[in-house]
Design a protein around this motif. Structure first.
Motif, PDB file in Angstrom:
ATOM      1  N   SER A 261       3.551  -0.602 -11.482  1.00 58.78           N
ATOM      2  CA  SER A 261       2.859  -0.619 -12.533  1.00 58.78           C
ATOM      3  C   SER A 261       1.345  -0.499 -12.634  1.00 58.78           C
ATOM      4  O   SER A 261       0.749   1.047 -13.372  1.00 58.78           O
ATOM      5  CB  SER A 261       2.691  -2.478 -12.740  1.00 58.78           C
ATOM      6  N   ILE A 262       0.843  -0.111 -11.458  1.00 61.78           N
ATOM      7  CA  ILE A 262      -0.514   0.762 -11.204  1.00 61.78           C
ATOM      8  C   ILE A 262      -0.086   2.194 -10.932  1.00 61.78           C
ATOM      9  O   ILE A 262      -0.528   2.751 -11.500  1.00 61.78           O
ATOM     10  CB  ILE A 262      -0.620  -0.097  -9.485  1.00 61.78           C
ATOM     11  N   GLY A 263       1.135   2.663  -9.993  1.00 62.02           N
ATOM     12  CA  GLY A 263       0.958   4.011 -10.331  1.00 62.02           C
ATOM     13  C   GLY A 263       1.206   4.524 -11.632  1.00 62.02           C
ATOM     14  O   GLY A 263       1.031   5.462 -12.374  1.00 62.02           O
ATOM     15  N   LEU A 264       2.061   3.495 -12.913  1.00 61.55           N
ATOM     16  CA  LEU A 264       2.028   4.056 -14.057  1.00 61.55           C
ATOM     17  C   LEU A 264       0.733   4.339 -14.639  1.00 61.55           C
ATOM     18  O   LEU A 264       0.396   5.306 -15.694  1.00 61.55           O
ATOM     19  CB  LEU A 264       2.610   2.921 -14.774  1.00 61.55           C
ATOM     20  N   ILE A 265      -0.319   4.094 -13.643  1.00 54.39           N
ATOM     21  CA  ILE A 265      -1.418   3.932 -14.746  1.00 54.39           C
ATOM     22  C   ILE A 265      -2.103   5.552 -14.255  1.00 54.39           C
ATOM     23  O   ILE A 265      -2.791   6.072 -14.679  1.00 54.39           O
ATOM     24  CB  ILE A 265      -2.449   2.716 -15.347  1.00 54.39           C
ATOM     25  N   LEU A 266      -1.909   5.129 -12.872  1.00 55.69           N
ATOM     26  CA  LEU A 266      -2.439   6.231 -11.808  1.00 55.69           C
ATOM     27  C   LEU A 266      -2.305   7.231 -11.785  1.00 55.69           C
ATOM     28  O   LEU A 266      -2.623   8.907 -11.738  1.00 55.69           O
ATOM     29  CB  LEU A 266      -2.719   6.005 -10.623  1.00 55.69           C
ATOM     30  N   ALA A 267      -1.347   7.320 -12.262  1.00 48.84           N
ATOM     31  CA  ALA A 267      -0.277   9.206 -12.277  1.00 48.84           C
ATOM     32  C   ALA A 267      -0.589   9.858 -12.789  1.00 48.84           C
ATOM     33  O   ALA A 267      -1.591  11.127 -12.973  1.00 48.84           O
ATOM     34  CB  ALA A 267       1.212   8.985 -11.948  1.00 48.84           C
ATOM     35  N   PRO A 268      -0.245   9.589 -14.238  1.00 49.14           N
ATOM     36  CA  PRO A 268      -1.154  10.072 -15.293  1.00 49.14           C
ATOM     37  C   PRO A 268      -2.349  10.101 -14.784  1.00 49.14           C
ATOM     38  O   PRO A 268      -3.065  11.812 -15.498  1.00 49.14           O
ATOM     39  CB  PRO A 268      -0.012  10.180 -16.710  1.00 49.14           C
ATOM     40  N   LEU A 269      -3.285   9.882 -14.721  1.00 47.75           N
ATOM     41  CA  LEU A 269      -5.025   9.933 -15.156  1.00 47.75           C
ATOM     42  C   LEU A 269      -4.940  10.797 -14.157  1.00 47.75           C
ATOM     43  O   LEU A 269      -6.075  11.748 -13.882  1.00 47.75           O
ATOM     44  CB  LEU A 269      -5.063   8.614 -14.602  1.00 47.75           C
ATOM     45  N   LEU A 270      -4.619  10.109 -12.480  1.00 40.90           N
ATOM     46  CA  LEU A 270      -5.252  10.819 -11.475  1.00 40.90           C
ATOM     47  C   LEU A 270      -4.881  12.395 -11.482  1.00 40.90           C
ATOM     48  O   LEU A 270      -4.846  12.835 -10.676  1.00 40.90           O
ATOM     49  CB  LEU A 270      -5.855   9.884 -10.158  1.00 40.90           C
ATOM     50  N   GLY A 271      -3.169  12.096 -11.571  1.00 46.51           N
ATOM     51  CA  GLY A 271      -2.346  12.948 -11.313  1.00 46.51           C
ATOM     52  C   GLY A 271      -2.931  14.399 -12.065  1.00 46.51           C
ATOM     53  O   GLY A 271      -3.059  15.276 -11.505  1.00 46.51           O
ATOM     54  N   THR A 272      -3.576  14.247 -13.234  1.00 49.46           N
ATOM     55  CA  THR A 272      -3.530  15.688 -14.094  1.00 49.46           C
ATOM     56  C   THR A 272      -5.016  15.697 -14.013  1.00 49.46           C
ATOM     57  O   THR A 272      -5.207  17.300 -13.228  1.00 49.46           O
ATOM     58  CB  THR A 272      -3.932  15.005 -15.653  1.00 49.46           C
ATOM     59  N   ILE A 273      -6.090  15.143 -13.291  1.00 50.88           N
ATOM     60  CA  ILE A 273      -6.947  15.064 -12.684  1.00 50.88           C
ATOM     61  C   ILE A 273      -7.518  16.022 -11.069  1.00 50.88           C
ATOM     62  O   ILE A 273      -7.810  17.082 -11.446  1.00 50.88           O
ATOM     63  CB  ILE A 273      -8.296  14.302 -12.234  1.00 50.88           C
TER      64      ILE A 273
ATOM     65  N   LEU B  14       0.753  -1.264  -0.110  1.00 46.57           N
ATOM     66  CA  LEU B  14      -0.441  -0.160   0.171  1.00 46.57           C
ATOM     67  C   LEU B  14       1.096   1.102  -0.279  1.00 46.57           C
ATOM     68  O   LEU B  14       0.760   2.514  -0.937  1.00 46.57           O
ATOM     69  CB  LEU B  14      -0.858  -0.321   0.916  1.00 46.57           C
ATOM     70  N   ALA B  15       1.659   1.201   0.548  1.00 48.12           N
ATOM     71  CA  ALA B  15       3.100   2.428   1.408  1.00 48.12           C
ATOM     72  C   ALA B  15       3.358   2.601  -0.743  1.00 48.12           C
ATOM     73  O   ALA B  15       3.461   3.481  -0.293  1.00 48.12           O
ATOM     74  CB  ALA B  15       3.847   2.436   1.816  1.00 48.12           C
ATOM     75  N   GLY B  16       4.182   1.174  -1.194  1.00 49.37           N
ATOM     76  CA  GLY B  16       4.556   2.027  -2.499  1.00 49.37           C
ATOM     77  C   GLY B  16       3.857   2.023  -3.407  1.00 49.37           C
ATOM     78  O   GLY B  16       3.846   2.460  -4.646  1.00 49.37           O
ATOM     79  N   THR B  17       2.705   1.814  -3.190  1.00 51.54           N
ATOM     80  CA  THR B  17       1.622   2.242  -4.226  1.00 51.54           C
ATOM     81  C   THR B  17       1.542   3.339  -4.667  1.00 51.54           C
ATOM     82  O   THR B  17       1.498   4.524  -5.438  1.00 51.54           O
ATOM     83  CB  THR B  17       0.408   1.588  -4.408  1.00 51.54           C
ATOM     84  N   VAL B  18       1.173   4.525  -3.450  1.00 49.69           N
ATOM     85  CA  VAL B  18       0.881   5.306  -2.811  1.00 49.69           C
ATOM     86  C   VAL B  18       2.318   6.027  -3.375  1.00 49.69           C
ATOM     87  O   VAL B  18       2.000   7.368  -4.391  1.00 49.69           O
ATOM     88  CB  VAL B  18       0.721   5.935  -1.246  1.00 49.69           C
ATOM     89  N   LEU B  19       2.804   6.351  -2.538  1.00 47.77           N
ATOM     90  CA  LEU B  19       5.172   6.342  -3.636  1.00 47.77           C
ATOM     91  C   LEU B  19       5.110   6.345  -4.942  1.00 47.77           C
ATOM     92  O   LEU B  19       5.171   7.475  -5.283  1.00 47.77           O
ATOM     93  CB  LEU B  19       5.902   6.006  -2.545  1.00 47.77           C
ATOM     94  N   ALA B  20       4.645   5.346  -5.889  1.00 49.15           N
ATOM     95  CA  ALA B  20       4.732   5.343  -6.864  1.00 49.15           C
ATOM     96  C   ALA B  20       3.894   6.025  -7.353  1.00 49.15           C
ATOM     97  O   ALA B  20       4.491   6.993  -8.264  1.00 49.15           O
ATOM     98  CB  ALA B  20       4.371   3.404  -7.925  1.00 49.15           C
ATOM     99  N   PHE B  21       3.094   6.493  -6.838  1.00 50.57           N
ATOM    100  CA  PHE B  21       1.523   7.445  -7.774  1.00 50.57           C
ATOM    101  C   PHE B  21       1.945   9.117  -7.313  1.00 50.57           C
ATOM    102  O   PHE B  21       2.310   9.863  -8.270  1.00 50.57           O
ATOM    103  CB  PHE B  21       0.333   6.940  -6.884  1.00 50.57           C
ATOM    104  N   VAL B  22       3.494   9.083  -5.836  1.00 50.07           N
ATOM    105  CA  VAL B  22       3.883  10.756  -6.177  1.00 50.07           C
ATOM    106  C   VAL B  22       5.261  10.660  -7.209  1.00 50.07           C
ATOM    107  O   VAL B  22       4.992  11.537  -7.857  1.00 50.07           O
ATOM    108  CB  VAL B  22       4.122  10.883  -4.447  1.00 50.07           C
ATOM    109  N   TYR B  23       5.775   9.886  -6.661  1.00 53.18           N
ATOM    110  CA  TYR B  23       7.091   9.861  -7.593  1.00 53.18           C
ATOM    111  C   TYR B  23       6.922   9.655  -9.119  1.00 53.18           C
ATOM    112  O   TYR B  23       7.813  10.229  -9.903  1.00 53.18           O
ATOM    113  CB  TYR B  23       7.769   8.543  -7.846  1.00 53.18           C
ATOM    114  N   LEU B  24       5.562   8.757  -9.664  1.00 53.01           N
ATOM    115  CA  LEU B  24       5.555   9.313 -11.659  1.00 53.01           C
ATOM    116  C   LEU B  24       5.210  10.554 -11.987  1.00 53.01           C
ATOM    117  O   LEU B  24       4.375   9.981 -13.031  1.00 53.01           O
ATOM    118  CB  LEU B  24       4.770   7.838 -11.749  1.00 53.01           C
ATOM    119  N   GLN B  25       4.789  11.769 -11.145  1.00 48.80           N
ATOM    120  CA  GLN B  25       3.660  12.696 -11.901  1.00 48.80           C
ATOM    121  C   GLN B  25       5.133  13.366 -12.300  1.00 48.80           C
ATOM    122  O   GLN B  25       4.585  14.248 -12.879  1.00 48.80           O
ATOM    123  CB  GLN B  25       3.816  13.711 -10.744  1.00 48.80           C
ATOM    124  N   GLN B  26       7.029  13.209 -12.385  1.00 50.28           N
ATOM    125  CA  GLN B  26       7.511  13.525 -12.920  1.00 50.28           C
ATOM    126  C   GLN B  26       7.421  13.430 -14.665  1.00 50.28           C
ATOM    127  O   GLN B  26       7.450  13.996 -14.959  1.00 50.28           O
ATOM    128  CB  GLN B  26       9.418  12.877 -12.990  1.00 50.28           C
TER     129      GLN B  26
END
Length: 411
Positions: free
Chosen positions: A341-353, A214-226
Protein backbone atom coordinates in the motif's frame (compact mmCIF):
# COMPACT_ATOMS: atom_id res chain seq x y z
CA UNK A 1 2.73 -31.88 -7.01
CA UNK A 2 -0.88 -33.03 -6.56
CA UNK A 3 -0.29 -33.64 -2.86
CA UNK A 4 0.65 -29.99 -2.51
CA UNK A 5 -2.88 -29.04 -3.62
CA UNK A 6 -4.73 -31.40 -1.26
CA UNK A 7 -6.31 -28.54 0.67
CA UNK A 8 -9.14 -28.45 3.24
CA UNK A 9 -12.58 -27.49 1.94
CA UNK A 10 -12.46 -24.11 3.68
CA UNK A 11 -9.41 -23.15 1.66
CA UNK A 12 -11.24 -23.81 -1.61
CA UNK A 13 -14.03 -21.57 -0.32
CA UNK A 14 -11.49 -18.78 0.18
CA UNK A 15 -10.12 -19.32 -3.34
CA UNK A 16 -13.58 -19.33 -4.91
CA UNK A 17 -14.76 -16.29 -2.95
CA UNK A 18 -11.59 -14.38 -3.78
CA UNK A 19 -12.00 -15.13 -7.49
CA UNK A 20 -15.62 -13.94 -7.48
CA UNK A 21 -14.76 -10.82 -5.51
CA UNK A 22 -11.81 -9.86 -7.73
CA UNK A 23 -13.81 -10.68 -10.87
CA UNK A 24 -16.31 -8.01 -9.88
CA UNK A 25 -13.86 -5.58 -8.28
CA UNK A 26 -13.75 -3.26 -11.26
CA UNK A 27 -15.55 -0.12 -10.07
CA UNK A 28 -12.38 1.48 -8.70
CA UNK A 29 -10.38 0.44 -11.77
CA UNK A 30 -12.82 2.42 -13.94
CA UNK A 31 -13.16 5.30 -11.47
CA UNK A 32 -11.04 7.63 -13.63
CA UNK A 33 -13.26 7.06 -16.69
CA UNK A 34 -16.37 7.40 -14.53
CA UNK A 35 -15.35 10.76 -13.06
CA UNK A 36 -14.05 12.22 -16.32
CA UNK A 37 -17.32 11.25 -18.01
CA UNK A 38 -19.21 13.16 -15.31
CA UNK A 39 -17.19 16.33 -15.93
CA UNK A 40 -14.60 16.28 -13.13
CA UNK A 41 -11.13 17.62 -13.95
CA UNK A 42 -8.02 15.48 -14.23
CA UNK A 43 -6.69 16.89 -10.94
CA UNK A 44 -9.97 16.18 -9.12
CA UNK A 45 -10.04 12.68 -10.56
CA UNK A 46 -6.45 12.04 -9.48
CA UNK A 47 -7.19 13.23 -5.96
CA UNK A 48 -10.14 10.87 -5.70
CA UNK A 49 -8.18 7.92 -7.09
CA UNK A 50 -5.30 8.45 -4.66
CA UNK A 51 -7.74 8.29 -1.73
CA UNK A 52 -8.16 4.57 -2.37
CA UNK A 53 -4.49 3.98 -1.59
CA UNK A 54 -4.82 5.88 1.67
CA UNK A 55 -7.79 3.73 2.64
CA UNK A 56 -5.92 0.55 1.78
CA UNK A 57 -3.13 1.46 4.21
CA UNK A 58 -5.71 1.68 6.98
CA UNK A 59 -7.19 -1.63 5.81
CA UNK A 60 -3.84 -3.40 6.18
CA UNK A 61 -3.48 -2.26 9.80
CA UNK A 62 -7.11 -2.54 10.90
CA UNK A 63 -7.74 -5.74 8.93
CA UNK A 64 -4.86 -7.50 10.63
CA UNK A 65 -6.01 -6.37 14.07
CA UNK A 66 -9.62 -7.44 13.45
CA UNK A 67 -8.52 -10.80 12.04
CA UNK A 68 -6.80 -11.55 15.36
CA UNK A 69 -9.53 -10.08 17.58
CA UNK A 70 -12.84 -10.79 15.79
CA UNK A 71 -11.68 -13.84 13.87
CA UNK A 72 -10.85 -14.52 10.24
CA UNK A 73 -14.39 -15.31 9.08
CA UNK A 74 -16.04 -12.36 10.81
CA UNK A 75 -13.48 -9.93 9.38
CA UNK A 76 -14.02 -11.22 5.83
CA UNK A 77 -17.80 -10.95 6.23
CA UNK A 78 -17.51 -7.41 7.64
CA UNK A 79 -15.22 -6.39 4.78
CA UNK A 80 -17.42 -7.75 2.02
CA UNK A 81 -20.75 -6.41 3.26
CA UNK A 82 -19.37 -2.97 4.13
CA UNK A 83 -17.60 -2.83 0.76
CA UNK A 84 -20.86 -3.57 -1.04
CA UNK A 85 -22.65 -0.78 0.84
CA UNK A 86 -19.81 1.67 0.14
CA UNK A 87 -19.83 0.93 -3.60
CA UNK A 88 -23.57 1.50 -3.86
CA UNK A 89 -23.25 4.78 -1.94
CA UNK A 90 -20.36 5.88 -4.15
CA UNK A 91 -22.49 5.40 -7.27
CA UNK A 92 -25.04 7.93 -5.98
CA UNK A 93 -22.98 10.88 -4.72
CA UNK A 94 -21.83 13.88 -6.77
CA UNK A 95 -20.03 16.39 -4.45
CA UNK A 96 -16.28 15.91 -4.82
CA UNK A 97 -15.52 15.81 -1.05
CA UNK A 98 -18.06 13.00 -0.62
CA UNK A 99 -16.60 11.08 -3.56
CA UNK A 100 -13.07 11.37 -2.13
CA UNK A 101 -14.29 10.28 1.31
CA UNK A 102 -16.20 7.30 -0.06
CA UNK A 103 -13.29 6.23 -2.29
CA UNK A 104 -11.05 6.24 0.81
CA UNK A 105 -13.72 4.24 2.65
CA UNK A 106 -13.86 1.86 -0.31
CA UNK A 107 -10.10 1.35 -0.02
CA UNK A 108 -10.57 0.53 3.67
CA UNK A 109 -13.56 -1.79 3.37
CA UNK A 110 -12.62 -3.54 0.13
CA UNK A 111 -9.08 -4.41 1.25
CA UNK A 112 -9.99 -5.17 4.87
CA UNK A 113 -10.39 -8.90 4.15
CA UNK A 114 -6.86 -9.49 2.83
CA UNK A 115 -5.00 -9.98 6.15
CA UNK A 116 -7.80 -12.23 7.41
CA UNK A 117 -7.74 -14.37 4.26
CA UNK A 118 -3.95 -14.71 4.40
CA UNK A 119 -4.06 -15.56 8.09
CA UNK A 120 -6.80 -18.14 7.48
CA UNK A 121 -4.69 -19.79 4.77
CA UNK A 122 -1.82 -20.04 7.24
CA UNK A 123 -4.21 -21.45 9.86
CA UNK A 124 -5.55 -24.18 7.61
CA UNK A 125 -2.33 -25.66 6.22
CA UNK A 126 1.08 -26.54 7.63
CA UNK A 127 4.38 -24.98 6.68
CA UNK A 128 5.09 -27.43 3.86
CA UNK A 129 1.87 -26.53 2.01
CA UNK A 130 1.85 -22.79 2.53
CA UNK A 131 3.78 -21.86 -0.60
CA UNK A 132 1.36 -23.89 -2.76
CA UNK A 133 -1.64 -22.47 -0.90
CA UNK A 134 -0.54 -18.86 -1.34
CA UNK A 135 0.30 -19.54 -5.00
CA UNK A 136 -3.26 -20.79 -5.53
CA UNK A 137 -4.61 -17.76 -3.67
CA UNK A 138 -2.64 -15.42 -5.94
CA UNK A 139 -3.92 -17.36 -8.96
CA UNK A 140 -7.49 -16.76 -7.79
CA UNK A 141 -6.80 -13.03 -7.60
CA UNK A 142 -5.07 -12.82 -10.97
CA UNK A 143 -7.69 -14.91 -12.77
CA UNK A 144 -10.46 -12.79 -11.27
CA UNK A 145 -8.82 -9.51 -12.25
CA UNK A 146 -7.98 -10.71 -15.77
CA UNK A 147 -11.45 -12.08 -16.51
CA UNK A 148 -13.23 -9.22 -14.78
CA UNK A 149 -11.39 -6.50 -16.70
CA UNK A 150 -12.65 -7.84 -20.03
CA UNK A 151 -16.27 -7.99 -18.82
CA UNK A 152 -16.04 -4.60 -17.11
CA UNK A 153 -15.09 -2.86 -20.34
CA UNK A 154 -18.31 -4.06 -21.96
CA UNK A 155 -20.41 -3.08 -18.94
CA UNK A 156 -18.81 0.38 -18.68
CA UNK A 157 -19.68 1.12 -22.31
CA UNK A 158 -23.35 0.70 -21.37
CA UNK A 159 -23.67 1.93 -17.80
CA UNK A 160 -21.20 3.00 -15.13
CA UNK A 161 -23.89 2.41 -12.52
CA UNK A 162 -23.93 -1.28 -13.41
CA UNK A 163 -20.20 -1.41 -12.63
CA UNK A 164 -20.91 -0.39 -9.04
CA UNK A 165 -23.84 -2.79 -8.78
CA UNK A 166 -21.71 -5.64 -10.12
CA UNK A 167 -18.89 -4.80 -7.72
CA UNK A 168 -21.29 -4.73 -4.77
CA UNK A 169 -22.98 -7.97 -5.85
CA UNK A 170 -19.76 -9.99 -6.06
CA UNK A 171 -18.74 -8.67 -2.64
CA UNK A 172 -22.04 -9.90 -1.21
CA UNK A 173 -21.48 -13.32 -2.79
CA UNK A 174 -18.07 -13.64 -1.11
CA UNK A 175 -19.55 -12.38 2.16
CA UNK A 176 -22.28 -15.03 2.09
CA UNK A 177 -19.77 -17.75 1.19
CA UNK A 178 -17.62 -16.71 4.14
CA UNK A 179 -20.58 -16.49 6.51
CA UNK A 180 -21.97 -19.94 5.76
CA UNK A 181 -18.99 -21.97 4.53
CA UNK A 182 -15.97 -20.81 6.54
CA UNK A 183 -15.20 -22.01 10.08
CA UNK A 184 -16.23 -19.75 12.94
CA UNK A 185 -13.06 -20.69 14.80
CA UNK A 186 -9.51 -21.52 13.89
CA UNK A 187 -8.23 -25.07 13.69
CA UNK A 188 -7.02 -27.04 16.69
CA UNK A 189 -3.60 -26.88 15.04
CA UNK A 190 -3.68 -23.08 15.33
CA UNK A 191 -4.97 -23.26 18.90
CA UNK A 192 -2.04 -25.49 19.81
CA UNK A 193 0.35 -23.04 18.14
CA UNK A 194 -1.19 -20.28 20.21
CA UNK A 195 -0.45 -22.22 23.38
CA UNK A 196 3.13 -22.68 22.27
CA UNK A 197 3.68 -18.91 22.18
CA UNK A 198 3.83 -16.43 25.01
CA UNK A 199 0.58 -14.48 25.34
CA UNK A 200 2.41 -11.17 24.89
CA UNK A 201 4.63 -10.19 22.01
CA UNK A 202 4.46 -7.50 19.38
CA UNK A 203 5.47 -6.89 15.80
CA UNK A 204 7.61 -3.99 17.00
CA UNK A 205 9.79 -6.31 19.07
CA UNK A 206 10.39 -8.62 16.09
CA UNK A 207 13.43 -6.92 14.56
CA UNK A 208 13.87 -9.55 11.86
CA UNK A 209 10.33 -8.99 10.64
CA UNK A 210 10.77 -5.21 10.74
CA UNK A 211 13.82 -5.63 8.51
CA UNK A 212 11.72 -7.74 6.16
CA UNK A 213 9.07 -4.99 6.07
CA UNK A 214 11.73 -2.44 5.13
CA UNK A 215 12.98 -4.69 2.34
CA UNK A 216 9.40 -5.28 1.18
CA UNK A 217 8.61 -1.56 1.03
CA UNK A 218 11.71 -0.85 -1.07
CA UNK A 219 10.88 -3.77 -3.37
CA UNK A 220 7.25 -2.59 -3.73
CA UNK A 221 8.45 0.88 -4.74
CA UNK A 222 10.56 -0.63 -7.52
CA UNK A 223 8.08 -3.25 -8.69
CA UNK A 224 5.17 -0.80 -8.90
CA UNK A 225 7.07 1.40 -11.35
CA UNK A 226 5.29 -0.74 -13.94
CA UNK A 227 2.17 1.33 -13.23
CA UNK A 228 3.76 4.74 -13.77
CA UNK A 229 7.31 5.32 -15.02
CA UNK A 230 7.35 2.24 -17.26
CA UNK A 231 4.52 3.81 -19.27
CA UNK A 232 6.51 7.05 -19.47
CA UNK A 233 9.59 5.13 -20.63
CA UNK A 234 7.59 3.38 -23.36
CA UNK A 235 6.26 6.73 -24.56
CA UNK A 236 9.77 8.27 -24.47
CA UNK A 237 10.93 5.54 -26.87
CA UNK A 238 8.26 6.63 -29.33
CA UNK A 239 6.14 3.53 -28.80
CA UNK A 240 2.36 3.50 -28.49
CA UNK A 241 0.21 2.88 -25.45
CA UNK A 242 -0.79 -0.40 -27.07
CA UNK A 243 2.78 -1.62 -26.62
CA UNK A 244 2.61 -0.74 -22.93
CA UNK A 245 -0.66 -2.66 -22.66
CA UNK A 246 0.90 -5.70 -24.29
CA UNK A 247 3.86 -5.59 -21.88
CA UNK A 248 1.56 -5.50 -18.86
CA UNK A 249 -0.59 -8.29 -20.28
CA UNK A 250 2.58 -10.36 -20.77
CA UNK A 251 3.13 -10.09 -17.04
CA UNK A 252 -0.44 -11.16 -16.24
CA UNK A 253 -0.45 -14.11 -18.61
CA UNK A 254 2.88 -15.40 -17.32
CA UNK A 255 1.71 -15.23 -13.70
CA UNK A 256 -1.55 -17.04 -14.47
CA UNK A 257 0.05 -19.90 -16.38
CA UNK A 258 3.49 -20.26 -14.81
CA UNK A 259 3.36 -19.30 -11.12
CA UNK A 260 1.90 -22.60 -9.84
CA UNK A 261 4.50 -24.82 -11.58
CA UNK A 262 7.30 -22.50 -10.54
CA UNK A 263 6.08 -22.51 -6.94
CA UNK A 264 6.09 -26.31 -6.90
CA UNK A 265 9.86 -26.08 -7.51
CA UNK A 266 10.83 -23.06 -5.39
CA UNK A 267 9.06 -24.38 -2.27
CA UNK A 268 11.74 -27.06 -1.99
CA UNK A 269 14.40 -24.49 -1.13
CA UNK A 270 15.08 -22.03 1.68
CA UNK A 271 12.33 -19.39 1.74
CA UNK A 272 14.77 -16.63 2.62
CA UNK A 273 17.06 -17.44 -0.29
CA UNK A 274 14.21 -17.79 -2.77
CA UNK A 275 12.80 -14.41 -1.73
CA UNK A 276 16.25 -12.88 -2.27
CA UNK A 277 16.50 -14.57 -5.69
CA UNK A 278 13.10 -13.15 -6.63
CA UNK A 279 14.15 -9.68 -5.50
CA UNK A 280 17.35 -9.94 -7.56
CA UNK A 281 15.42 -10.93 -10.69
CA UNK A 282 13.18 -7.90 -10.18
CA UNK A 283 16.31 -5.78 -9.71
CA UNK A 284 17.76 -7.10 -12.96
CA UNK A 285 14.55 -6.63 -14.92
CA UNK A 286 13.95 -3.02 -13.89
CA UNK A 287 17.65 -2.19 -13.92
CA UNK A 288 17.90 -3.15 -17.60
CA UNK A 289 14.77 -1.24 -18.63
CA UNK A 290 16.78 1.89 -19.37
CA UNK A 291 18.86 0.13 -22.04
CA UNK A 292 15.95 -1.75 -23.61
CA UNK A 293 15.23 0.31 -26.72
CA UNK A 294 13.10 -2.15 -28.70
CA UNK A 295 9.87 -4.00 -27.99
CA UNK A 296 11.57 -7.44 -27.77
CA UNK A 297 14.14 -6.09 -25.29
CA UNK A 298 11.41 -4.45 -23.21
CA UNK A 299 9.50 -7.74 -23.25
CA UNK A 300 12.65 -9.49 -22.01
CA UNK A 301 12.92 -7.10 -19.03
CA UNK A 302 9.23 -7.70 -18.24
CA UNK A 303 9.84 -11.46 -18.28
CA UNK A 304 12.75 -11.00 -15.86
CA UNK A 305 10.82 -9.03 -13.24
CA UNK A 306 7.74 -11.18 -13.74
CA UNK A 307 9.86 -14.25 -13.04
CA UNK A 308 11.06 -12.50 -9.90
CA UNK A 309 7.45 -11.86 -8.88
CA UNK A 310 6.53 -15.51 -9.37
CA UNK A 311 9.56 -16.73 -7.42
CA UNK A 312 9.16 -14.49 -4.39
CA UNK A 313 5.41 -13.74 -4.24
CA UNK A 314 3.95 -16.97 -2.82
CA UNK A 315 7.07 -17.70 -0.77
CA UNK A 316 7.08 -14.24 0.83
CA UNK A 317 3.49 -14.72 2.04
CA UNK A 318 4.33 -18.17 3.40
CA UNK A 319 7.50 -16.78 5.03
CA UNK A 320 5.48 -14.14 6.89
CA UNK A 321 3.08 -16.86 8.07
CA UNK A 322 6.02 -18.92 9.35
CA UNK A 323 7.47 -15.93 11.20
CA UNK A 324 4.26 -14.96 12.96
CA UNK A 325 2.91 -16.32 16.25
CA UNK A 326 -0.59 -17.72 15.69
CA UNK A 327 -2.26 -15.08 17.87
CA UNK A 328 -0.59 -12.26 15.86
CA UNK A 329 -0.84 -13.85 12.42
CA UNK A 330 -3.44 -11.41 11.12
CA UNK A 331 -1.39 -8.40 12.19
CA UNK A 332 1.77 -9.82 10.60
CA UNK A 333 -0.07 -10.37 7.31
CA UNK A 334 -1.58 -6.88 7.55
CA UNK A 335 1.81 -5.29 8.13
CA UNK A 336 3.23 -7.18 5.15
CA UNK A 337 0.36 -5.99 2.98
CA UNK A 338 0.92 -2.43 4.13
CA UNK A 339 4.32 -2.38 2.41
CA UNK A 340 2.52 -2.69 -0.93
CA UNK A 341 0.00 0.00 0.00
CA UNK A 342 2.85 2.36 0.83
CA UNK A 343 4.61 1.37 -2.40
CA UNK A 344 1.42 2.09 -4.35
CA UNK A 345 1.52 5.67 -3.07
CA UNK A 346 5.28 6.27 -3.30
CA UNK A 347 5.92 4.58 -6.66
CA UNK A 348 4.03 7.03 -8.90
CA UNK A 349 4.75 10.08 -6.74
CA UNK A 350 8.47 9.69 -5.99
CA UNK A 351 9.16 7.57 -9.07
CA UNK A 352 8.01 10.23 -11.54
CA UNK A 353 10.03 12.90 -9.70
CA UNK A 354 13.21 10.83 -9.86
CA UNK A 355 12.58 9.87 -13.48
CA UNK A 356 12.11 13.52 -14.47
CA UNK A 357 15.35 14.39 -12.72
CA UNK A 358 17.42 11.85 -14.66
CA UNK A 359 15.75 9.19 -16.85
CA UNK A 360 19.09 7.58 -17.64
CA UNK A 361 20.04 6.93 -14.03
CA UNK A 362 16.55 6.14 -12.80
CA UNK A 363 16.41 2.52 -13.95
CA UNK A 364 19.86 1.54 -12.62
CA UNK A 365 18.78 3.18 -9.35
CA UNK A 366 15.69 0.92 -9.31
CA UNK A 367 17.94 -2.08 -9.86
CA UNK A 368 20.23 -0.97 -7.03
CA UNK A 369 17.32 -0.47 -4.62
CA UNK A 370 15.81 -3.89 -5.34
CA UNK A 371 19.27 -5.46 -5.01
CA UNK A 372 19.69 -3.81 -1.61
CA UNK A 373 16.29 -5.18 -0.60
CA UNK A 374 17.54 -8.68 -1.47
CA UNK A 375 20.58 -8.16 0.75
CA UNK A 376 18.34 -7.01 3.62
CA UNK A 377 16.35 -10.24 3.36
CA UNK A 378 19.53 -12.31 3.54
CA UNK A 379 20.67 -10.35 6.60
CA UNK A 380 17.63 -11.45 8.62
CA UNK A 381 18.77 -13.87 11.27
CA UNK A 382 17.40 -17.31 10.55
CA UNK A 383 15.05 -18.80 13.07
CA UNK A 384 14.40 -22.37 13.93
CA UNK A 385 11.73 -23.56 11.51
CA UNK A 386 8.48 -24.81 13.02
CA UNK A 387 8.01 -28.54 12.84
CA UNK A 388 6.07 -29.62 9.74
CA UNK A 389 3.14 -30.94 11.73
CA UNK A 390 -0.03 -31.96 10.01
CA UNK A 391 -2.96 -29.62 10.71
CA UNK A 392 -5.73 -31.60 12.31
CA UNK A 393 -9.33 -31.28 11.30
CA UNK A 394 -11.37 -28.22 12.07
CA UNK A 395 -13.99 -28.12 14.74
CA UNK A 396 -17.56 -28.98 13.97
CA UNK A 397 -18.34 -25.33 13.12
CA UNK A 398 -16.91 -26.03 9.69
CA UNK A 399 -19.29 -28.88 9.01
CA UNK A 400 -18.36 -32.42 8.06
CA UNK A 401 -15.74 -33.69 10.54
CA UNK A 402 -14.66 -36.37 8.10
CA UNK A 403 -13.12 -33.95 5.61
CA UNK A 404 -9.57 -34.94 4.59
CA UNK A 405 -6.69 -33.17 6.23
CA UNK A 406 -3.52 -31.99 4.58
CA UNK A 407 -0.57 -34.29 4.11
CA UNK A 408 2.45 -33.89 6.39
CA UNK A 409 4.76 -34.93 3.56
CA UNK A 410 6.32 -32.56 1.05
CA UNK A 411 5.15 -32.69 -2.54
Amino acid sequence: MLKAFHFPRSLWVVFAGTFVNRFGGFAIEFLVFYMLARGYTVVQTGAAASAYGIGSIGAAALGGYLADRLGRRNTIVLSMFSSAATMLALSQVTPLPLIVALVALAGLTTELYRPASSALIADLVGTQQRVSAFAFYRLSINLGVTAGAAVAGVIASRSFFLLFVGDASTSVVFGLLALFALPAHTSKYTIQQHKDHAPGGSIWSDYGFLLFLLAGTVLAFVYLQQLSTLAIQVKALGLSSAVYGLLISLNGLAVVFLELPISSITQRFSKQRMIAVGFLLIALGFGLTGVASTVPLLAFTVILWTLGEMVQGPIAAAYVADLSPAHLRGRYQGASGMTWSIGLILAPLLGTILYSWNPTLFWPLCGLLAGMAAVLVLLIKRRAQPSPLQPVQLRSEEGDPSLPTTSPHPS
